[in-house]
Design a protein around this motif. Structure first.
Motif: not given
Length: 184
Positions: A84-93, A103-106
């Motif tokens: 969900s956060k990824l889609r938000e970020l990609q929508a901002q380009g 250790t940083l999964a997700d």
């Protein structure tokens, strides 16, 4: 005044002496010859050393490469939240992806950089957009094949051996390293 040690004190003294010997052994330096991109070249030299009654072990040793800098958002509560956060970020380009494992999964990755300044600049840019990205140093490592000679083995090799080896394999390096760091 000199006095005789009690019999009970002797085992403690022997243990202390053994402990000092163990530390000294760990801090000894081994000689490394290499690296060998082709395994057969290393095996050839190991056989030549064996003919001279010198024990050499061909090993893969983890070497430190250049430092890298990873810009990321820490792991979110679930994979669903991460996407969900990824889609938000990609929508901002904003170029990013979900980190699938480790250790940083997700969490969300924004990239890995070879220059600290570039990582810091991206963190600042993201911060100005209200995104709390961080960066961390990621040491890059790689494996190389080296022949490892135990302490004292080099003394058994004549100068002619090293000269001939240098003529046949001019790209080889000879270095000293703590034996504890190259234990195999």
């Amino acid at each position: 005044m000199i006095s005789e040690a009690s019999p009970g004190a002797l085992p403690a003294a022997e243990a202390a002496s053994a402990s000092i010997s163990a530390v000294t052994a760990q801090e000894q330096h081994c000689t490394l010859i290499g690296p060998f991109p082709q395994i057969y070249r290393g095996q050839d030299i190991v056989q030549r050393l064996k003919a001279l009654q010198v024990q050499g072990d061909l090993r893969e040793i983890e070497m430190q490469g250049q430092m890298r800098y990873w810009v990321f958002l820490p792991p979110l509560h679930s994979r669903r939240e991460a996407f969900s956060k990824l889609r938000e970020l990609q929508a901002q380009g904003i170029d990013s992806y979900v980190i699938p494992k480790g250790t940083l999964a997700d969490g969300i990755s924004f990239g890995i950089f070879s220059e600290r300044a570039r990582a810091e600049l991206l963190v600042a840019e993201l911060s100005s957009k209200g995104i709390g990205a961080r960066f961390r140093e990621e040491p890059q490592t790689y494996l190389e094949r080296w022949i490892v000679l135990k302490p004292g083995a080099v003394e058994h090799l004549a100068t002619e051996f090293w000269q001939q080896l240098g003529e046949e394999y001019p790209e080889l390096d000879r270095r000293q390293n703590l034996c504890s760091e190259v234990a195999g």
